[in-house]
Design a protein around this motif. Structure first.
Motif, mmCIF file in Angstrom:
data_model
loop_
_atom_site.group_PDB
_atom_site.id
_atom_site.type_symbol
_atom_site.label_atom_id
_atom_site.label_comp_id
_atom_site.label_asym_id
_atom_site.label_seq_id
_atom_site.Cartn_x
_atom_site.Cartn_y
_atom_site.Cartn_z
ATOM 1 N N LYS A 75 0.845 -1.107 -0.202
ATOM 2 C CA LYS A 75 -0.034 -0.026 -0.136
ATOM 3 C C LYS A 75 0.847 1.247 0.194
ATOM 4 N N LEU A 79 -7.260 2.088 0.655
ATOM 5 C CA LEU A 79 -6.537 3.338 0.850
ATOM 6 C C LEU A 79 -7.405 4.554 0.937
ATOM 7 N N GLY A 117 -2.252 11.189 3.205
ATOM 8 C CA GLY A 117 -1.368 10.241 2.453
ATOM 9 C C GLY A 117 0.073 10.714 2.301
#
Length: 108
Positions: free
Chosen positions: A38, A74, A100
């Motif tokens: 990820k 995500l 992020g």
């Protein structure tokens, strides 16, 4: 060296590489709270904002459904957002959220 010794050495080196990758991904997960794949996906979106899910899948060498699931996770974690492509509303473009970006700054 014999061919059998060459194969044994090659196998040993391959195992060392796999263990190194496994250790690195474990460190990434400890420091970021999410898996290494990820983090890799987020880093790809960072260097190519607006990348599509299909291109992300191709770049990571995974199937598109796998990449789609990763993108969904995500998004749920607030690390990634999707926007419709301006020319094709069915296609999605991927962008990092502020969270992020912050996560990637912590990543080893």
């Amino acid at each position: 060296m014999t061919a059998q010794n060459d194969r044994a050495l090659l196998l040993q080196q391959f195992r060392m590489i796999l263990q190194t990758v496994k250790s690195h991904f474990a460190q990434v997960e400890r420091e970021t709270g999410i898996g290494g794949s990820k983090v890799w996906a987020l880093s790809l979106v960072k260097v190519q904002p607006g990348i599509g899910v299909g291109e992300l899948a191709r770049t990571m060498c995974v199937r598109q459904p796998t990449a789609s699931q990763m993108v969904k996770h995500l998004q749920l974690q607030g690390l990634l957002e999707t926007r419709p492509h301006p020319k094709d509303g069915r296609a999605l473009q991927l962008y990092l959220t502020n969270e992020g970006h912050q996560l990637l700054e912590r990543a080893p």
